[in-house]
Design a protein around this motif. Structure first.
Motif, PDB file in Angstrom:
ATOM      1  N   ASN A   1       0.843  -1.100   0.073  1.00 45.66           N
ATOM      2  CA  ASN A   1       0.030   0.064   0.088  1.00 45.66           C
ATOM      3  C   ASN A   1       0.708   1.451  -0.073  1.00 45.66           C
ATOM      4  O   ASN A   1       0.383   2.460   0.445  1.00 45.66           O
ATOM      5  CB  ASN A   1      -0.994   0.073   1.098  1.00 45.66           C
ATOM      6  CG  ASN A   1      -2.022  -1.226   1.111  1.00 45.66           C
ATOM      7  OD1 ASN A   1      -2.549  -1.514   0.187  1.00 45.66           O
ATOM      8  ND2 ASN A   1      -2.305  -1.716   2.202  1.00 45.66           N
TER       9      ASN A   1
ATOM     10  N   HIS B   1       1.802   3.173  -2.408  1.00 42.95           N
ATOM     11  CA  HIS B   1       1.184   4.506  -3.166  1.00 42.95           C
ATOM     12  C   HIS B   1      -0.306   4.775  -3.023  1.00 42.95           C
ATOM     13  O   HIS B   1      -0.832   5.707  -3.597  1.00 42.95           O
ATOM     14  CB  HIS B   1       1.152   3.994  -4.647  1.00 42.95           C
ATOM     15  CG  HIS B   1       2.792   3.813  -5.022  1.00 42.95           C
ATOM     16  ND1 HIS B   1       3.489   4.497  -5.506  1.00 42.95           N
ATOM     17  CD2 HIS B   1       3.292   2.432  -5.143  1.00 42.95           C
ATOM     18  CE1 HIS B   1       4.649   4.110  -5.835  1.00 42.95           C
ATOM     19  NE2 HIS B   1       4.559   2.719  -5.496  1.00 42.95           N
TER      20      HIS B   1
ATOM     21  N   ASP C   1      -1.631   6.549  -0.841  1.00 47.78           N
ATOM     22  CA  ASP C   1      -1.788   7.974  -0.094  1.00 47.78           C
ATOM     23  C   ASP C   1      -2.166   9.039  -1.298  1.00 47.78           C
ATOM     24  O   ASP C   1      -2.612  10.161  -1.298  1.00 47.78           O
ATOM     25  CB  ASP C   1      -0.651   8.596   0.617  1.00 47.78           C
ATOM     26  CG  ASP C   1       0.719   8.476  -0.005  1.00 47.78           C
ATOM     27  OD1 ASP C   1       0.682   7.528  -0.972  1.00 47.78           O
ATOM     28  OD2 ASP C   1       1.434   9.121   0.522  1.00 47.78           O
ATOM     29  N   THR C   2      -1.922   8.499  -2.592  1.00 45.90           N
ATOM     30  CA  THR C   2      -2.009   9.340  -3.639  1.00 45.90           C
ATOM     31  C   THR C   2      -3.408   8.948  -4.552  1.00 45.90           C
ATOM     32  O   THR C   2      -3.636   9.334  -5.525  1.00 45.90           O
ATOM     33  CB  THR C   2      -1.118   9.416  -4.745  1.00 45.90           C
ATOM     34  OG1 THR C   2      -0.668   8.018  -5.468  1.00 45.90           O
ATOM     35  CG2 THR C   2       0.264   9.861  -4.070  1.00 45.90           C
TER      36      THR C   2
ATOM     37  N   ARG D   1      -2.534   1.545  -7.801  1.00 45.80           N
ATOM     38  CA  ARG D   1      -1.816   1.807  -6.906  1.00 45.80           C
ATOM     39  C   ARG D   1      -1.343   0.907  -5.995  1.00 45.80           C
ATOM     40  O   ARG D   1      -0.503   1.070  -5.034  1.00 45.80           O
ATOM     41  CB  ARG D   1      -2.185   2.962  -6.209  1.00 45.80           C
ATOM     42  CG  ARG D   1      -2.098   4.295  -6.916  1.00 45.80           C
ATOM     43  CD  ARG D   1      -3.051   5.475  -6.507  1.00 45.80           C
ATOM     44  NE  ARG D   1      -2.790   6.679  -7.116  1.00 45.80           N
ATOM     45  CZ  ARG D   1      -3.322   7.027  -8.270  1.00 45.80           C
ATOM     46  NH1 ARG D   1      -3.921   6.282  -8.822  1.00 45.80           N
ATOM     47  NH2 ARG D   1      -2.805   8.317  -8.820  1.00 45.80           N
TER      48      ARG D   1
ATOM     49  N   HIS E   1       0.688  -2.283  -4.870  1.00 42.66           N
ATOM     50  CA  HIS E   1       1.893  -2.885  -5.175  1.00 42.66           C
ATOM     51  C   HIS E   1       1.780  -4.580  -4.878  1.00 42.66           C
ATOM     52  O   HIS E   1       2.267  -4.848  -4.052  1.00 42.66           O
ATOM     53  CB  HIS E   1       3.212  -2.430  -4.732  1.00 42.66           C
ATOM     54  CG  HIS E   1       4.384  -3.238  -4.958  1.00 42.66           C
ATOM     55  ND1 HIS E   1       4.777  -3.225  -6.407  1.00 42.66           N
ATOM     56  CD2 HIS E   1       5.517  -3.731  -4.332  1.00 42.66           C
ATOM     57  CE1 HIS E   1       5.915  -4.001  -6.272  1.00 42.66           C
ATOM     58  NE2 HIS E   1       6.318  -4.265  -5.037  1.00 42.66           N
TER      59      HIS E   1
ATOM     60  N   GLN F   1       1.410  -5.828 -12.224  1.00 45.95           N
ATOM     61  CA  GLN F   1       1.552  -4.362 -12.130  1.00 45.95           C
ATOM     62  C   GLN F   1       1.568  -3.658 -13.497  1.00 45.95           C
ATOM     63  O   GLN F   1       1.294  -4.277 -14.585  1.00 45.95           O
ATOM     64  CB  GLN F   1       3.087  -4.021 -11.675  1.00 45.95           C
ATOM     65  CG  GLN F   1       3.226  -4.663 -10.310  1.00 45.95           C
ATOM     66  CD  GLN F   1       2.216  -3.972  -9.075  1.00 45.95           C
ATOM     67  OE1 GLN F   1       2.664  -2.686  -9.023  1.00 45.95           O
ATOM     68  NE2 GLN F   1       1.232  -4.474  -8.644  1.00 45.95           N
TER      69      GLN F   1
ATOM     70  N   TYR G   1       2.516   5.610 -18.317  1.00 45.91           N
ATOM     71  CA  TYR G   1       2.957   5.380 -16.842  1.00 45.91           C
ATOM     72  C   TYR G   1       3.659   4.193 -16.387  1.00 45.91           C
ATOM     73  O   TYR G   1       3.724   4.027 -15.187  1.00 45.91           O
ATOM     74  CB  TYR G   1       1.270   5.250 -16.322  1.00 45.91           C
ATOM     75  CG  TYR G   1       0.570   6.493 -16.617  1.00 45.91           C
ATOM     76  CD1 TYR G   1       0.467   7.632 -16.002  1.00 45.91           C
ATOM     77  CD2 TYR G   1      -0.235   6.557 -17.616  1.00 45.91           C
ATOM     78  CE1 TYR G   1      -0.101   8.698 -16.133  1.00 45.91           C
ATOM     79  CE2 TYR G   1      -1.008   7.635 -18.082  1.00 45.91           C
ATOM     80  CZ  TYR G   1      -0.877   8.588 -17.206  1.00 45.91           C
ATOM     81  OH  TYR G   1      -1.468   9.907 -17.374  1.00 45.91           O
TER      82      TYR G   1
ATOM     83  N   ASP H   1       1.889   6.857  -9.401  1.00 48.87           N
ATOM     84  CA  ASP H   1       1.111   8.112  -8.656  1.00 48.87           C
ATOM     85  C   ASP H   1       0.833   9.089  -9.623  1.00 48.87           C
ATOM     86  O   ASP H   1       0.202  10.026  -9.309  1.00 48.87           O
ATOM     87  CB  ASP H   1       2.469   8.576  -7.755  1.00 48.87           C
ATOM     88  CG  ASP H   1       2.835   7.635  -6.429  1.00 48.87           C
ATOM     89  OD1 ASP H   1       1.732   6.902  -6.119  1.00 48.87           O
ATOM     90  OD2 ASP H   1       3.664   7.420  -6.228  1.00 48.87           O
ATOM     91  N   ASP H   2       1.440   9.260 -10.755  1.00 52.75           N
ATOM     92  CA  ASP H   2       0.823  10.245 -11.609  1.00 52.75           C
ATOM     93  C   ASP H   2      -0.269   9.834 -12.460  1.00 52.75           C
ATOM     94  O   ASP H   2      -0.966  10.488 -13.233  1.00 52.75           O
ATOM     95  CB  ASP H   2       1.965  10.177 -12.851  1.00 52.75           C
ATOM     96  CG  ASP H   2       3.150  10.923 -12.452  1.00 52.75           C
ATOM     97  OD1 ASP H   2       3.252  11.818 -11.633  1.00 52.75           O
ATOM     98  OD2 ASP H   2       4.385  10.083 -12.543  1.00 52.75           O
TER      99      ASP H   2
ATOM    100  N   ASP I   1      -7.991   6.045 -10.791  1.00 56.92           N
ATOM    101  CA  ASP I   1      -7.511   4.615 -10.408  1.00 56.92           C
ATOM    102  C   ASP I   1      -8.947   3.925 -10.722  1.00 56.92           C
ATOM    103  O   ASP I   1      -9.967   4.310 -11.087  1.00 56.92           O
ATOM    104  CB  ASP I   1      -7.229   4.523  -9.067  1.00 56.92           C
ATOM    105  CG  ASP I   1      -6.185   3.342  -8.911  1.00 56.92           C
ATOM    106  OD1 ASP I   1      -6.510   2.365  -9.417  1.00 56.92           O
ATOM    107  OD2 ASP I   1      -4.899   3.542  -8.386  1.00 56.92           O
TER     108      ASP I   1
END
Length: 460
Positions: free
Chosen positions: A72, A74, A76-77, A323, A325, A329, A349, A356-357, A361
């Motif tokens: 987890n 990523h 937070d974005t 996001r 992991h 992927q 990406y 994160d860009d 999602d």
């Protein structure tokens, strides 16, 4: 003497070299092989290399992560589904339908799955065979239906969509339809050669086949062959419906990929059912497993006429959060084996940009289906590649949209135990005890949609 493939590859390399020297990117010779087309799309995007995806071999230095403590980093974005692009909050159903939903759909079309491009000819549908047969304990009328699309322009590409419709012989009126996106006969034959009967039986599960279960409820069972719409490889992008749209040429970065093409085919089946006798086109539920689960989620998101969806083990590019992991992927999907499912823009990406860009999602793709009923399914063991928890979390993060629109989401962010279904809402989840198969969850899905199909009105 060198082969024609050698000269085509040499011409392609020279074209790339000239492009570098002149600062321009001329179109390559066409059609290209899968590897050449993948390289050409990278060249259009100005990408020199891609990050590799996860490896299924646990001994590999790039082995897929299955450690939840590392999954987890990523999160937070993760973008909020109910926050407008300008940062303000969505506070009403009107704000969702008029502003936020179009914002999200536009990003998915531009960056992820691509836009339907080109002038596509009409499809000519015809019933090629009607037969009486018994499927399980049900006397059935089965139709084989062909949908032909001919491109009047060179190179004269032709598409022949393969559809099978089975309806209980004693049914009266227009019956609901459950539509599976499935494989062609040649692929199924290869499966029977590759796997033992015991392995195939494990995939099918202990219960009767899905179509028998559907017909026993008095509904119609339909099967659509995905590759009759669009081939499942990069070289095939020059043919099929995508090839018709480009006139047999290569895609631009914003053009649609195979997932969107297969979803487009589902919409064309709906067109046919709206004019076919004996089928209720307002009560069509769709099912897809694995890569076809990805496609059926895209279909549900972009086709408002669909009533419900069973999305089985769809994983990355399906119901799984990018996001997370864990398991497959972004680099796997962007590689030459799967990139053709996506818009070319998606490759960014796994290149100069990272996860994160991503401005979206996959919880936002599920949200595009709201408030219609969607059942997200997964297995255990051999299904870890698809990240079951990542799919559950996507459904949980989509739930606020369902609630905003007066429907019921999952009702929790707590990941349930295997076999514990969250089935009371309009967004449902269940993980079964078998591996990469939809079979054990078919009865639960059919009970789930019976709540809607047995009503006097159509599903919301």
């Amino acid at each position: 003497m060198p082969s024609p493939l050698y000269f085509r590859a040499l011409t392609f390399v020279l074209a790339l070299g000239l492009a570098t020297h002149a600062g321009a990117v001329p179109p390559p010779p066409e059609p290209l092989s899968t590897e050449d087309d993948h390289a050409w799309m990278m060249r259009q995007l100005g990408i020199e290399s891609l990050r590799r995806g996860a490896d299924g071999d646990p001994a590999s230095p790039h082995a897929a992560n299955y450690d939840e403590s590392e999954a987890n980093g990523h999160m937070d974005t993760l973008p909020d589904v109910l926050t407008f692009a300008d940062g303000s909050r969505v506070t009403s159903a009107e704000g969702w339908w008029q502003r936020r939903r179009p914002e999200i759909a536009d990003i998915f079309e531009t960056e992820i799955y691509g836009r339907v491009t080109g002038e596509l000819p009409d499809i000519e549908w015809r019933v090629t065979e009607t037969r009486s047969e018994s499927i399980g304990d049900v006397d059935t009328l089965t139709q084989t239906v062909a949908g032909s699309m001919k491109n009047p322009l060179p190179p004269g590409t032709e598409v022949n969509i393969e559809l099978t419709l089975s309806r209980p012989a004693t049914a009266t009126g227009d019956v609901p339809v459950v539509l599976e996106l499935g494989f062609d006969a040649a692929f199924l034959a290869r499966l029977r050669e590759r796997f033992t009967e015991e392995q195939l039986a494990a995939f099918r599960g202990d219960g009767p086949p899905w179509n028998e279960q559907v017909l026993a409820r008095g509904w119609a069972a339909a099967s659509l062959v995905a590759t009759s719409i669009q081939a499942d490889n990069g070289a095939g992008l020059y043919e099929g419906v995508i090839g018709i749209g480009t006139g047999g040429g290569s895609r631009t970065p914003g053009d649609w990929g195979a997932l969107r093409a297969w979803a487009w085919g589902v919409s064309r089946v709906l067109d046919y059912l709206e004019n076919a006798e004996g089928f209720n086109a307002t009560r069509v539920a769709v099912e897809g497993h694995s890569r076809y689960g990805k496609a059926m989620l895209v279909a549900m998101a972009f086709e408002p006429r669909l009533a419900a969806a069973f999305i089985s083990s769809s994983g990355e590019a399906g119901a799984k959060l990018w996001r997370r992991h864990y398991g497959e992927q972004v680099g796997n999907i962007a590689g030459s084996g799967e990139y053709h499912w996506m818009a070319g823009n998606f490759l960014k990406y796994a290149g100069p940009l990272g996860v994160d860009d991503l401005p979206i999602d996959q919880h936002m793709l599920i949200a595009l289906c709201a408030p219609r009923p969607v059942f997200i399914s997964s297995g255990t063991g051999g299904d870890q590649w698809t990240d079951p928890k990542g799919m559950f979390l996507a459904a949980a993060h989509a739930s606020p949209v369902y609630e905003l629109l007066g429907a019921r989401g999952l009702g929790t962010m707590d990941y349930p135990a295997v076999g514990v279904g969250l089935l009371d809402g309009d967004l449902a989840w269940r993980q079964h005890e078998m591996g990469h198969t939809p079979a054990p969850n078919w009865p639960y899905f059919l009970d789930f949609i019976d709540r809607y199909f047995s009503k006097d009105t159509t599903a919301p």
